[in-house]
Motif scaffolding. Sequence first.
Motif, short mmCIF file in Angstrom:
data_model
loop_
_atom_site.label_atom_id
_atom_site.label_comp_id
_atom_site.label_asym_id
_atom_site.label_seq_id
_atom_site.Cartn_x
_atom_site.Cartn_y
_atom_site.Cartn_z
N LEU A 59 0.77 -1.25 0.09
CA LEU A 59 -0.06 -0.09 -0.17
C LEU A 59 0.93 1.22 -0.13
CD1 LEU A 59 -2.98 -1.00 2.12
CD2 LEU A 59 -2.69 -1.05 -0.13
N LEU A 62 2.13 1.78 -3.69
CA LEU A 62 0.95 1.67 -4.64
C LEU A 62 0.12 3.20 -4.14
CD1 LEU A 62 -0.08 -1.73 -5.13
CD2 LEU A 62 1.30 -0.38 -6.83
N ARG A 63 0.52 3.75 -3.15
CA ARG A 63 -0.25 5.09 -2.56
C ARG A 63 -0.58 5.99 -3.76
NH1 ARG A 63 2.29 7.02 2.11
NH2 ARG A 63 1.40 5.26 3.04
N GLN A 65 -2.11 5.37 -6.59
CA GLN A 65 -2.43 4.77 -7.78
C GLN A 65 -3.73 4.16 -7.97
OE1 GLN A 65 1.19 2.58 -9.16
NE2 GLN A 65 2.51 3.46 -7.74
N GLU A 69 -3.98 0.48 -6.41
CA GLU A 69 -4.16 0.32 -4.80
C GLU A 69 -5.14 -0.64 -4.48
OE1 GLU A 69 -4.38 4.24 -3.46
OE2 GLU A 69 -3.84 3.59 -1.24
N THR A 73 -5.32 -3.71 -2.13
CA THR A 73 -5.91 -3.59 -0.76
C THR A 73 -7.03 -4.99 -0.79
OG1 THR A 73 -6.00 -1.30 -0.56
CG2 THR A 73 -7.53 -2.44 0.72
#
Length: 336
Positions: A59, A62-63, A65, A69, A73
Amino acid sequence: MQAQSRLAFAASGGSGGGNSDISFGGAASPRAGGEEHEAVVRELTRGHELTARLRAEALRALRGQGQAEATATFILGEVSRAFTVCLSIMASASPSSPRPGTPLLPTRAAREDNVPRKRLLTASPYDDGYQWRKYGQKKINNTNFPRSYYRCSYYRERRCPAQKHVQQRDGSDVPALHVVVYTHEHTCLQGAPAELPDATNSGGAASPDFFPAGGETQSSLRRRCAAQVVGGARPQFVDHRAAMEERERQVLVSSLARVLQGRQCYDVDPDDVDSRGAVSAVHAPAATPVAASSSSGLPAGPVDAADEALDVMDYDVTDALFWGPFGTDSNSDTLF
DNA sequence: ACGATTTGACCGAG
DNA sequence: CTCGGTCAAATCGT
């Protein structure tokens, strides 16, 4: 995963009665079974912890994105959930743990209110598909986290008696686990279709029970009722287990819909998702709107909280995993 | 303005 | 008296 556990436990005698006869791996002796059990729990715990770390790393990477993301998740949440469910099963099958349905030494035993209660251990105590309204919070002795008290949002206008208490478990669980104790059964979804105020027509014939109470306007009541109706067709929840399965399915669909949001070529119809969560068909047109949206976005499932030192009796793990029916009377194995 | 949440007070059981 | 559970006024968020 869930399908397997479901089959395993269905074969063991099903719900409520607490007559499960669970065995894993054909352990020959209690001692060997205990060691094997410990090893499995150890590995599952390790897997769960590593998944949590992986999730945090992913996370972070990939924050911002968007879809990537969301996908990460969802998938890692599902993996984490699988570990949690496995651990829950192992806890229930522990050689040292009481058998489901076996009365525990009553901590505050023999509560006389005879109210059906049920306890879950879950990372997402707020994602059970129902709408709740908090009415209190209390610091409980010898615990680090306060206990919150919730009542069904339809407590007033539909006199739904359902309540739940949520308390984060002490310790360093990742993700944090909450003990959820449900009291009473929802009545707000039973036999309701013809009686609810129409969510779209202005002149819907509503039974007096469903008119707003306490000054609530009719329009706001309609809005709230509409928010809980899925796809415009309200299911007639008569069989509790079927209702719970349906709800779990919808939560899953909600998660999938979130993940697939933005992929115009995919839409998920709840009817295409079976009880195991498998999508059997993917097609247009639009995905059916789903109630019970999750704020966490992590549909972690409820698990048994058999090792909790709370004053709640153990119950059949099938019910814990699949939101099965409450015990209804003195025969219930879910009472305090 | 209205519904939801917070939080200290209150109550009953043990 | 202690404790858990509930009430209800105050406060918050939309």
